[in-house]
Design a protein around this motif. Structure first.
Motif, short mmCIF file in Angstrom:
data_model
loop_
_atom_site.label_atom_id
_atom_site.label_comp_id
_atom_site.label_asym_id
_atom_site.label_seq_id
_atom_site.Cartn_x
_atom_site.Cartn_y
_atom_site.Cartn_z
N ASP A 185 12.63 7.56 -7.21
CA ASP A 185 11.78 8.58 -6.58
C ASP A 185 10.80 7.98 -5.57
OD1 ASP A 185 10.12 7.20 -8.26
OD2 ASP A 185 9.38 8.95 -9.36
N SER A 186 11.03 6.71 -5.19
CA SER A 186 10.14 6.03 -4.22
C SER A 186 8.69 6.01 -4.69
CB SER A 186 10.23 6.69 -2.84
OG SER A 186 11.55 6.69 -2.35
N SER A 187 8.49 6.01 -5.99
CA SER A 187 7.14 6.07 -6.54
C SER A 187 6.51 4.69 -6.60
CB SER A 187 7.19 6.68 -7.95
OG SER A 187 6.00 6.43 -8.65
N ARG A 189 3.69 4.09 -8.01
CA ARG A 189 3.17 3.96 -9.36
C ARG A 189 4.27 3.52 -10.33
NH1 ARG A 189 -1.81 5.14 -11.74
NH2 ARG A 189 -1.69 4.24 -13.81
N GLY A 190 5.49 4.04 -10.13
CA GLY A 190 6.60 3.64 -10.98
C GLY A 190 6.92 2.16 -10.85
N SER A 218 -5.45 4.89 -9.17
CA SER A 218 -4.36 5.19 -8.23
C SER A 218 -3.50 3.95 -8.04
CB SER A 218 -4.94 5.64 -6.89
OG SER A 218 -5.62 4.55 -6.26
N ALA A 219 -2.29 4.18 -7.52
CA ALA A 219 -1.38 3.06 -7.26
C ALA A 219 -2.01 2.08 -6.28
CB ALA A 219 -0.05 3.58 -6.73
N GLY A 252 6.56 9.28 -0.18
CA GLY A 252 6.68 8.23 -1.18
C GLY A 252 7.25 6.96 -0.58
N GLN A 255 4.65 5.29 1.61
CA GLN A 255 3.63 4.63 0.78
C GLN A 255 4.16 3.32 0.20
OE1 GLN A 255 2.39 7.37 -2.22
NE2 GLN A 255 1.44 8.81 -0.77
#
Length: 544
Positions: A185-187, A189-190, A218-219, A252, A255
């Motif tokens: 998901d291009s996260s 944070r992930g 936050s990431a 995402g 970022q």
């Protein structure tokens, strides 16, 4: 390298320091604790993996052979020139990255203090060393990119425990490499949470509990934390796989790209490797800074093998001897061309086609590989990838472009250091010849061991089974004495301690047991063997 158990229960390799021939790598414990720089022949030896194979297995029942054929998936790796090229680049990346990060230098403690200040203030400060090298590996799915990188990384210990260096206390855990996968998901944070979880797994820390579960952070605010963890653990190399999961047009993806650029700038010399399919090219090139950052050791465009390429012959020849069929056939140009045509030189597809064709040969009762059989299996069992393979066969750029994962791209301006492929091929040829000699020596060793076991009273069938099990489970070369000892213990199903008991587990007709019993009864060795029927003293001269 010897392993030690850390207080947190994690195993690490105890640091052993070696003299460095290259002056840039001296007086730095992080570099001196690394394994030696390997020659091409040593790389081939270290990376090659071939499954255990006994030609007699081809006579086993079909349901057994279905299992044996699976060895090709787990135990076969044929080194090729591209693998040696990649090993050399990764070796340089790790070592060059450590040069400016000597933990004994004054600026190392300064960087730790600065990193802590960054976490407290929440700001991201650029490292004084923003020239971290990198490498981008692009290739179609099934080419073996990730598998090869994994094998190369495992030539190095992942965690090294330092305690004493040059007579001085130096307590430090060194993380040589870390490999992450880019989330679908291009996260950001992930990815960050994956980083925390992986670090916890290898170091026994609790970073995920402290930072990963804290949703108030936050990431972007976690970037200084990630950087500081990398400094504290002396991370040598960070690998990001599946980079094509980024979408440059999504927020995402943008970022994540910005995160990578910031991460590279703040890590201070830690090299990054990106691995992806051709879909990743547009993603990486959409951000010029990141494209530049991934070119420290040049881009590696992993193309499928060519039909006339020496690599294809080496790869197929190395695999071909593993035929669990009752009618194994030699590799011919016709068969080689057939498998190439059906796989388009993609190694993963070629191996799977080779395996499936053997299974079809067994179930059909033909028990041999033919071009007709291979073609039929490919037509029926590779339906999902046929559109992509057909696009590759056509050579039409428009058709190939529809399938980003197999797009055989050619980046303009790409320059890579070409290795002497003739020399590398010759080394691989020599290695394969050595393997054939080793196989012949192994057969001789087995024969001698079985003979000696039979003298010790072990039935031939049981002796052969035990010898083959010992050889299959051994990680190194066995001598005859050691092989006989281990196979004997296995045959009589006793432990090492039990077998030491004098004669207790020796069979009745064990010559040593007979002699020992005679000695205990005051009988000479020759008399004891005579009484047992092993020595004949009377002869019928009339029969001579």
């Amino acid at each position: 390298m010897s392993k030690i158990q850390l207080p947190n229960g994690i195993q690490a390799v105890q640091a052993r320091y070696t003299y460095q021939e290259i002056s840039d790598y001296r007086d730095n414990p992080l570099l001196e604790a690394l394994p030696p720089i390997l020659s091409k022949s040593e790389v081939i030896q270290a990376m090659a993996q071939y499954p255990y194979f006994d030609p007699s297995e081809g006579q086993m029942d079909a349901h057994y052979r279905f299992h044996l054929i699976q060895r090709l998936f787990s135990s076969f790796f044929q080194p090729l020139p591209v693998h040696l090229d990649l090993e050399s680049r990764i070796s340089r990346l790790i070592r060059q990255g450590y040069i400016s990060r000597n933990p004994l230098a004054a600026h190392h403690n300064e960087s730790l203090i600065k990193g802590y200040e960054d976490i407290v203030s929440g700001r991201i400060a650029l490292s004084q060393n923003t020239t971290a090298a990198g490498l981008t590996i692009i290739g179609a799915s099934g080419m073996g990119k990730s598998t090869t990188v994994n094998r190369i990384l495992h030539l190095y210990p992942q965690v090294v425990a330092h305690s004493i260096y040059n007579g001085q206390h130096f307590n430090q855990l060194q993380t040589v490499w870390l490999k992450l996968e880019c989330p679908h998901d291009s996260s950001v944070r992930g990815l960050v949470n994956n980083f925390f979880a992986q670090m916890d797994a290898i170091l026994g820390t609790d970073y995920f509990a402290k930072f990963g579960k804290n949703r108030r952070l936050s990431a972007q605010s976690l970037l200084p934390v990630v950087s500081q963890i990398c400094r504290n653990s002396c991370l040598g190399l960070l690998v990001i796989d599946e980079i094509q999961n980024l979408n440059a047009r999504s927020s995402g993806g943008e970022q994540m790209l910005n995160f990578f650029v910031s991460l590279s700038n703040t890590l201070g010399g830690i090299p990054l490797i990106f691995i992806g399919t051709p879909k990743a090219v547009s993603v990486l090139q959409s951000e010029f800074r990141q494209a530049r950052r991934g070119s420290g050791q040049g881009d590696l465009i992993w193309q499928p093998m060519k039909r006339e390429d020496r690599n294809w012959h080496l790869f197929l020849q190395g695999m071909w001897e593993y035929q669990w069929l009752r009618k194994p056939v030699p590799l011919t140009n016709e068969l080689s061309n057939c498998i190439y045509e059906q796989s388009c030189g993609i190694s993963d597809i070629a191996v799977k086609l080779f395996v499936m064709s053997q299974i079809r040969a067994i179930t059909s009762g033909k028990e041999e590989l033919t071009t007709e059989l291979i073609t039929q299996v490919a037509k029926e069992s590779l339906k999902l990838v046929q559109p992509m393979l057909n696009a590759m066969r056509s050579g039409n750029p428009a058709k190939i472009a529809k399938y980003g994962d197999i797009n055989t791209i050619n980046i303009e301006g790409f320059v890579t250091a070409e290795q002497n492929k003739v020399e590398v091929s010759a080394l691989i040829d020599d290695f394969q010849k050595q393997r054939q000699e080793q196989k012949a020596n192994t057969e001789k060793l087995k024969t001698n061991a079985i003979f000696r076991l039979s003298i010790l009273g072990i039935e031939e069938k049981e002796a052969r089974s035990s010898v083959e099990k010992v050889i299959a489970s051994s990680s190194g070369q066995l001598g005859l004495k050691e092989l006989v000892q281990k196979a004997y213990k296995l045959s009589i199903n006793v432990s090492d301690d039990e077998v030491e008991l004098s004669g207790k587990y020796r069979p009745q007709n064990d010559l040593r047991r007979i002699v020992q019993q005679g000695k205990e009864q005051g009988i000479s060795a020759i008399q004891a063997l005579t009484d047992a029927g092993f020595v004949q003293t009377e002869f019928d001269l009339g029969a001579v």
